[in-house]
Structure formats: structure tokens, C-alpha cells
Design an enzyme around this catalytic site. Structure first.
Site, PDB file in Angstrom:
ATOM      1  N   TRP A 532       0.802  -1.232   0.000  1.00 17.81           N
ATOM      2  CA  TRP A 532       0.000   0.000   0.000  1.00 17.81           C
ATOM      3  C   TRP A 532       0.831   1.277   0.000  1.00 17.81           C
ATOM      4  O   TRP A 532       0.288   2.355   0.154  1.00 17.81           O
ATOM      5  CB  TRP A 532      -0.918  -0.003   1.238  1.00 17.81           C
ATOM      6  CG  TRP A 532      -1.765  -1.218   1.304  1.00 17.81           C
ATOM      7  CD1 TRP A 532      -2.995  -1.391   0.732  1.00 17.81           C
ATOM      8  CD2 TRP A 532      -1.451  -2.449   1.962  1.00 17.81           C
ATOM      9  NE1 TRP A 532      -3.458  -2.650   0.992  1.00 17.81           N
ATOM     10  CE2 TRP A 532      -2.534  -3.333   1.751  1.00 17.81           C
ATOM     11  CE3 TRP A 532      -0.366  -2.897   2.713  1.00 17.81           C
ATOM     12  CZ2 TRP A 532      -2.562  -4.625   2.256  1.00 17.81           C
ATOM     13  CZ3 TRP A 532      -0.376  -4.184   3.214  1.00 17.81           C
ATOM     14  CH2 TRP A 532      -1.469  -5.028   2.990  1.00 17.81           C
ATOM     15  N   ASP A 533       2.145   1.191  -0.140  1.00 11.22           N
ATOM     16  CA  ASP A 533       3.010   2.375  -0.051  1.00 11.22           C
ATOM     17  C   ASP A 533       2.846   3.054   1.302  1.00 11.22           C
ATOM     18  O   ASP A 533       2.713   4.268   1.397  1.00 11.22           O
ATOM     19  CB  ASP A 533       2.705   3.361  -1.192  1.00 11.22           C
ATOM     20  CG  ASP A 533       3.678   4.532  -1.217  1.00 11.22           C
ATOM     21  OD1 ASP A 533       4.806   4.380  -0.734  1.00 11.22           O
ATOM     22  OD2 ASP A 533       3.293   5.612  -1.707  1.00 11.22           O
ATOM     23  N   MET A 534       2.850   2.266   2.365  1.00  6.16           N
ATOM     24  CA  MET A 534       2.712   2.803   3.711  1.00  6.16           C
ATOM     25  C   MET A 534       4.081   3.053   4.348  1.00  6.16           C
ATOM     26  O   MET A 534       4.299   2.758   5.523  1.00  6.16           O
ATOM     27  CB  MET A 534       1.874   1.843   4.579  1.00  6.16           C
ATOM     28  CG  MET A 534       0.410   1.819   4.227  1.00  6.16           C
ATOM     29  SD  MET A 534      -0.364   3.424   4.523  1.00  6.16           S
ATOM     30  CE  MET A 534      -2.035   3.114   3.929  1.00  6.16           C
TER      31      MET A 534
END
Length: 854
Positions: A532-534
Site C-alpha cells: 500500500w506504499d505505507m
């Protein structure tokens, strides 16, 4: 007139009828189909001048009120858009130019006339029927409920932080007893003087906390603009979309040191803002960069001590006792004015140094007094950070954040473009000798055991391809011998099959590295198998925290998910509990998997999962469109995997927290931050269906993932009108106790005056990016929101104490310092944010107390 109203109503009813039927077919609310049918029927009856149109529409408003209260409760910003749209048409129907036309009567609906002739009375008009009064009553009740809900604070949590540790009854006294919690010493062994700001977070502890108390909760309202300047570096037509001004200046001696989006370094007179020197490295523009920004420079105090001998601010004899008491020591650095671009001047020998990383992957060392390059560092004052990279596409790797300096070591990390190419530069973290530029160690999360320095002249020695990087700001604790790095993800961010075991272990975490060797001492991961590109976006903050188990050396780091992790910085063990919970497993593409559980912290600002009831809009139509899209997207709550159908990601990868992070009061063990709530969508696009789609225009939009089976499309979840689909507030401020994990307050923050076509100061709580600071005077300062305002808050309860308009977006973290007269200044860079859309500028704004406060 009645026919015009009927036609307009029918025009609005048609999309409700069609869209409502489609929404119902998706399993959504039946209300919109019902609304379309009733409004279309009402329009027909109104066109035919039937009083029954009023009765039907009155019933519709009553049903709408009941439905709106059931879905949204007594909350104005959720209730008014649901009820307001039908009420507007109700008011139009009540106009005499409409109601007088019913059944063909052209005289007023509420009057009657008689004529008498030879004892005969003839009534020439009938009184309006009950339908009219029913509609009037329903409109009145709806309006009363809507406006009455304004008095109900339905979203804010109100409370107070315990600040008793700093309440000594002498707010104007100089703090001298907090050295252990105010940050580690400068490289020459001295403590950062109270009146200075020597690193991005004031010190390498990253607390964003100042011990100054001259400005406090009683007098902050009297702050006035002392001076402002414009740097001359603004976004141009050929710059990338995310050209942003995010710099936090340093204050050393008589000078402020700051960078600009195109990596100029400027020294300004701290009293007046006058330019003393400018270093422009002439960084060429490159549209392949995802960001064109600079968050700050780094300062090395040197070893001789000659440039940093502490002196008192020069107003010790002032009659103003408040200022005299605050005349804390400042460094004896005296910068003189030098014209021209110092990049073109000859290099010189340096002891103290200013370091600037540039967007063309260079690291420059500059003399703080003159801005000249330091000749003994690297190649005549510069290092090329592309050495030993496996791939070297121009614009794919650069540092946007200042390096961390500990002792005689400068440690540099960098950003790697998200989702452009599977084969990208490494996210390696490297330590260099601060005086010579010699490579001391390299820690690559793709090969974490091999920290011995590579031969920078041997092209056969290369770091790992696309390994997880650390693009935000690091911190260091010299006593423990550790540097703390917030880690990002491996590109492609939404595809996990390219990662090795080490990359899986260190991605989206905080890692503690040995200052001397680069070896890992501990790691704490915040997302398993991140799809999630966290990325861990914010600087870890270090303080000594008084807990139930005694005083512990703590590290605090906020995350995009909204969790705030509080760890023992010596061991990595949690101080506030960390638990695991089940995570969604559906919608995965072939060859992908999702972690069965994900961690979460006992201190968290994560939002509740979204439901269809949370969808929002200015009218029933855009609300309905958001509901349709919500039901079309895959969504099983937090950590719903990205999918080819498109998934809803909430919190979105813009983050509940981003690089602005939090500010911490180390004496009271509390934090202040700006949790933001904005859902995103994530869609995987099979490469064979990508076609001629425009790609790689920034982090948002379609990114190509060259070499992968899927491209990815990312963006905020917005209505057709371009506003967030989930109901406000989208931006808040909050205070919490770090030892217990208790949130004392959380309140909406900011108005839509700079987001709306009409500049109305409606306080919905708007999103933002940037960070806060705290002072010992009990005040927190923050701009950051997507509104051109700069505010001061009461740290205890979040009350706004001061609020001024600024000429551009303030998406930078402010700072505070003492000028040469011993006056406390508050400074903010205001230059806007390219992708957030705030006003672009090049301002540096400095404030101090007005004469009336003295």
C-alpha cells in the site's frame, strides 16, 4: 415560474433516478432511487399545477429528514448536504410566484377577497390547501434541524493534557534543567543553545521542542510580522507537479540557513532576513523526478570550537526582564554578506560545515560563514551519491531530507521513485566522514549483513536493486551509539513478488543502526508485506519517558496508518503495547499474497472503517456518485489489497501522518500532531491493457512499473466536484500522553476558504502536510493545512490562540529562535505544495511579539 421550477427539478431528478437504480443494483442505499422517483413525480404535478405536488414533496422531505438523521446523526456537515438539496426545491415551491399558479389561481394563496352587491357576498379566491402548509412546516423543520446541528460538536474530542511538569509558575524563566531531554550535544561537545535551532527537529533527537518561554499562551495573540522576504526560487512551467517548499531553517549564531525547492542554500540575517549569501548548485530540471523539494540542511559544528563559542544575546542590560531572562547562549558564528552565487567561488578549508543534498544526487559541504564549498570534503566540496548504484536513471534517486550528523559521521539516505521501474537505484543508507567524505559504511536493506564500505571507484561493486529506502528524516543518540531510520518500501510498492527476505523484514519499519559500523541493532516493522506504499514517513522522536516501569529511553514514530509507536530506543521493545489483528486476504492478483495479520499500536489515530453512510458531497447527486464508486471498489477495511478492479485504501497513502510528523514536549511526555484523513484508490493495470496511457507524472496517476506485469494507478478518492468522498473532518489536531497512550483531545482543524470557489470560512477540518513545533511556553505552532493560515494552539487543550493569513501555502514545519536582542522569533517558510494545490510562493515569514505585549 412554476414550469421553470418543475423543469429544473426534473433535470436534477433524472440522474438520481438512473444513478439510484444503478446504486441499488450494487447493493447500495435505495434512497436515491426513491428521491429520483418522487422528485420526478413532483415535477410533473408541479408542471400540471396540482396542489398534490406540495403534499407529495412535504412527505418526501419528512422521509429525507428521518433518513438523514438515521445515517448521519445530529452532525451539521453530514446532515446539511443530505437535507439541504431537497429543502432548496421546497423553498422554490413555496415562492408565491410558484404557489399562486396552482390550479390556475393567480391571486395570493393565503388571502381571500369578497365583493358585496345587493346583499350578495362572492368569494373570488380559495385559501391555500393544507398541502401548502404541510410543505412549509416540513421545510421549516428540516431547516431548524440542520441549523440546530451547528451547535452540536459531533466530531471533536475535548479534553486536556497534563502539563504540570513544566508549570513552575515562572513562564518567563530560562530552562536549564532539561538537557537530558532537549537533545544530544553538537559535534564539538556543546549542547544546542536554547536560542538556536541546530537540526531539522531542533536537535538530532527530532523533538521539535524549544525551551524558550518568552512567547506563551497569554501573549501569543500579540505576535506580529517582524519581517518577510522572498527567496526568488519559485515553481516554473517546466518543473514537475510536486515542486514544493518544505524547508525548516536552522539558526546558528547570527544567521538562518535554509534551502529552496531547487536546492539553493541561503544564509539570512536572523534579525532582519537580509540575504547574506546564496549557494545555487545549478541543479538541472528533470521531469523524471517525482519531487522537486528540499526539507532542510544539516549543520556540523566542527571540532575547533572557535566558531561555536557560546555568547549571551547582546541585550543583557535591557530593562525588559522577560527578554533578559531569555538571553540564552547562542553560537558565536558571524556570517558576513557575500554577493553573487558562492557556488562559483573558490573552495576553502572548513571546520564547521553546512550540508545540502540536491535533487541531482549530490551532497555539498559549505562553509557556514561564506557559503564556499569545503575543499577537503569529497571532490572539491561535493560527493556524487550515484556511486555503486545498480541503475542510475537520472531523476530516479535523490535526497529530499537533510542528512543526520553524529560526531564526525554524516549519514545520508535518499528517495527512490515509486513505481517507475522495477530496476531502480538502491535505497542504501551510507555513512561518510564529515570532514573528508570518505565512505565509512553502507547499510543496504536488500543485503543487510554486508556493511563494510564499498570501493566507490569499483563499478563492479553495486548495491541491491530497488531496495527499500529511507526518504524521510533520521535521528541519532550518540550516547547509545545508534541512528534511527524510518524505512520505506521496495518499488514496485503495490507488488510484493520482487522482494527478497531481507527486504520483507526491513520495509516499512524503523531500524536502529550502529553509528560506527552500520550494523542493525534492532528493527520494528509497522506493516508486514506492504502492498500500500505505507512507508514510515516521519522522523523518529527521541526522549526519556517516565512510564509505569520507570524512566525509559523512548523513541516515538507516527505512521501513515495513524498508529503512533512508542518504543524503547535502546532495545526496540514496545512501551505502549503492540498487537496483531487479522487482515483482509481477498482480491489478490496471481502470484501475490497478503500478510494474514498486521500490527497496530495502543496509541492510534486510525479512523473507523468507511461505510456507504460515510460518503459525502455537496448535493445528493455527487453523494450518490461517491456511493456508486464506493460500492464498485473492493474494500474490506484497512489493508484491503490493491486489485485490478480497484481497491479503496483508507487510511490512504497520503497518510494519517506524513513527513511533518509530530512534536513532543519531553518534560511532560506528551505529543502534538495533525492527523489527516483522506481515502485513496489503488488499481493494478495489466501491462497488456495499458495502451497509450500517460504514465510517470508523479506519485499520483498512472505509474508504469517498467519491467513488471502491472502498472498502478493511485489517487485520492474524490467526488466529481473534486472534494473528498468521505465526510469531513479531513484534518484534525490532537494531543496525547505518550507513556499511557491516552488521547486527550482531537479537534477539526482548518477551513475551506482556500479550497472552495467561494472563500467562505467554513471549518470542516481540511487535510494538510507539514509539521508542528512546541515551546516550553505551552504553545504549539502549525501551518500545514490546505489553507493559507498560520496558527498557534494551546498545547493543553488545542484551543486556537492566534491565527493569521499568510501569502502562500505553509506546507513546512516552523521553527523558533532568539534574535540578537534576545527576542523570541517564530519563523515559517511559505511556498505552497505542488500536488496538494496550495498557493505557490517563495516567502520566509518571521514573527515576534508586538510592543503592546512588552
Amino acid at each position: 415560474m412554476e414550469k421553470l421550477v418543475a423543469i429544473i427539478m426534473a433535470i436534477f431528478a433524472a440522474p438520481l433516478l438512473i444513478g439510484g437504480a444503478y446504486l441499488l443494483s450494487l447493493g447500495g442505499s435505495p434512497y436515491y432511487l426513491f428521491a429520483g422517483v418522487i422528485m420526478l413525480t413532483t415535477a410533473f404535478l408541479l408542471f400540471k399545477k396540482h396542489w398534490s405536488a406540495y403534499g407529495l414533496y412535504a412527505l418526501f422531505i419528512v422521509v429525507t429528514i428521518v433518513w438523514a438523521l438515521w445515517e448521519s446523526g445530529f452532525y451539521w456537515w453530514a446532515l446539511a448536504p443530505r437535507v439541504g438539496f431537497p429543502l432548496i426545491f421546497g423553498l422554490l415551491m413555496l415562492l408565491p410566484w410558484v404557489s399562486n399558479k396552482m390550479r390556475g389561481h393567480k391571486t395570493p394563496v393565503s388571502t381571500s377577497t369578497t365583493s358585496t352587491s345587493t346583499n350578495t357576498t362572492t368569494e373570488t379566491n380559495k385559501k391555500s390547501p393544507l398541502y401548502y402548509w404541510g410543505l412549509l412546516a416540513s421545510v421549516g423543520v428540516g431547516a431548524l434541524l440542520s441549523f440546530g446541528s451547528l451547535a452540536n460538536n459531533a466530531t471533536d474530542k475535548l479534553g486536556e493534557l497534563d502539563l504540570s511538569a513544566a508549570d513552575d509558575g515562572e513562564q518567563n524563566a530560562t530552562s536549564t534543567d532539561t538537557a537530558a531531554n532537549l537533545g544530544d550535544p553538537l559535534s564539538n561537545g556543546q549542547k544546542t543553545p536554547d536560542g538556536e535551532w541546530s537540526a531539522y527537529g531542533r536537535t538530532d533527537y527530532g523533538q521539535r521542542y524549544s525551551p524558550l518561554t518568552q512567547i506563551n499562551t497569554d501573549n501569543v495573540k500579540d505576535l506580529e510580522l517582524a519581517w518577510q522576504i522572498q527567496t526568488g526560487d519559485v515553481k516554473g512551467p517546466d518543473d514537475v507537479g510536486e515542486t514544493t517548499y518544505q524547508a525548516t531553517p536552522l539558526k546558528i549564531g547570527n544567521a538562518l540557513y535554509l534551502c529552496t525547492p531547487h536546492n539553493w542554500v541561503m544564509a539570512l540575517d536572523a534579525d532582519s532576513g537580509e540575504s547574506l549569501w546564496t549557494f545555487d548548485p545549478k541543479v538541472e530540471k528533470n521531469l523524471q523526478r517525482q519531487h522537486q523539494t528540499c526539507r532542510g540542511v544539516s549543520y556540523y559544528a566542527g571540532q575547533s570550537g572557535s566558531d561555536t563559542t557560546p555568547v549571551l544575546a547582546n541585550d543583557e542590560t535591557s530593562n525588559n526582564s522577560a527578554i533578559t531572562n531569555e538571553a540564552a547562549a547562542t553560537s558565536n558564528v558571524m556570517v558576513e554578506k557575500i554577493t553573487g552565487n558562492t557556488f562559483e567561488n573558490a573552495s576553502k578549508q572548513c571546520d564547521a560545515k553546512i550540508f545540502i543534498p540536491t535533487s541531482d544526487a549530490k551532497l555539498y559541504a559549505l562553509d557556514p560563514n561564506t557559503g564556499q564549498r569545503c575543499q577537503d570534503f569529497g571532490d572539491d566540496g561535493a560527493l556524487d551519491l550515484m556511486h555503486n548504484m545498480p541503475f542510475n536513471q537520472a531523476g530516479y534517486y535523490y535526497s529530499t531530507s537533510p542528512p543526520v550528523i553524529a560526531g564526525d559521521t554524516i549519514i545520508v539516505a535518499g528517495a527512490v521513485n515509486d513505481n517507475y521501474d522495477v530496476n531502480s537505484p538502491s535505497g542504501v543508507i551510507r555513512a561518510y566522514n564529515v570532514n573528508t567524505g570518505e565512505l565509512l559504511w553502507n547499510w543496504d536493506s536488500g543485503d543487510p549483513e554486508n556493511t563494510a564500505p564499498f570501493d566507490v571507484n569499483d563499478p563492479t561493486q553495486t548495491y541491491k536493486t530497488s531496495s527499500p529506502n529511507s526518504w524521510s528524516i533520521a535521528t541519532a543518540d550518540e550516547e547509545l551509539g545508534l541512528a534511527y531510520f524510518p524505512m520505506g518500501n521496495r518499488t514496485p510498492d503495490q507488488l510484493g513478488s520482487y522482494r527478497n527476505a531481507a527486504e520483507e523484514k526491513y520495509a516499512t519499519s524503523v531500524v536502529a543502526l550502529d553509528l560506527k559500523t552500520g550494523e542493525v541493532r534492532w528493527v520494528q516493522q509497522f506493516v508486514h508485506h506492504d502492498l500500500w506504499d505505507m512507508d514510515t514517513p516521519a522522523q523518529p522522536t527521541l526522549l526519556d519517558l517516565d512510564t509505569a516501569d520507570g524512566v525509559q529511553p523512548a523513541l516515538v514514530v507516527p505512521t501513515k496508518q495513524g498508529d503512533v509507536y512508542v518504543l524503547n530506543r535502546a532495545t526496540g521493545e514496545p512501551i505502549v503495547p503492540i498487537k496483531e489483528r487479522d487482515a483482509p486476504q481477498g482480491y489478490l492478483v496471481a502470484g501475490e499474497h497478503a500478510a494474514p495479520t498486521q500490527p497496530y499500536s495502543g496509541l492510534s489515530f486510525e479512523p473507523e472503517p468507511l461505510t456507504e453512510k460515510d460518503m459525502w458531497g455537496a448535493s445528493l447527486i455527487d453523494q450518490m456518485m461517491c456511493r456508486i464508486e464506493f460500492n464498485q471498489l473492493n474494500y474490506d477495511g484497512r489493508y484491503t489489497p490493491p486489485s485490478t478492479n480497484g481497491s479503496l485504501i483508507y487510511p490512504g497513502n497520503f497518510g494519517t501522518f506524513n513527513w511533518g510528523g509530530i512534536a513532543v514536549d519531553p518534560e511532560n511526555g506528551v505529543m502534538f500532531g495533525m492527523p489527516t484523513y483522506l481515502a485513496f484508490t489503488s488499481k493494478l493495470i495489466p501491462r497488456d491493457t495499458l495502451g497509450d496511457a500517460e504514465t510517470n507524472k508523479g506519485e499520483q496517476g498512472v505509474n508504469g512499473n517498467e519491467g513488471a506485469d502491472y502498472a498502478v494507478e493511485l489517487g485520492p478518492f474524490l467526488s466529481p466536484l473534486g472534494v473528498p468522498c468521505q465526510q469531513p473532518p479531513w484534518g484534525t489536531i490532537a494531543g496525547a500522553n505518550l507513556a499511557t497512550g491516552d488521547i486527550a483531545y482531537q479537534r477539526k482543524n482548518g477551513t475551506v476558504q482556500d479550497l472552495s470557489p467561494i472563500p467562505i470560512k467554513l471549518e470542516l477540518g481540511v487535510p494538510g502536510i507539514g509539521g508542528p513545533i512546541i515551546t516550553k511556553g505551552g504553545v504549539a505552532f502549525l501551518s500545514a493545512a490546505t489553507e493559507n493560515n498560520f496558527r498557534a494552539y494551546d498545547l493543553k487543550n488545542g484551543d486556537v490562540l492566534w491565527n493569521v493569513r499568510i501569502p502562500a501555502g505553509g506546507q513546512a514545519t516552523p521553527m523558533t529562535y532568539l534574535n540578537s536582542k534576545g527576542e523570541q522569533m517564530v519563523l515559517l517558510v511559505a511556498g505552497g505544495h505542488g500536488s496538494v494545490g496550495t498557493t505557490i510562493g517563495d516567502y520566509v515569514l518571521a514573527y515576534k511579539l508586538g510592543d503592546k505585549s512588552k
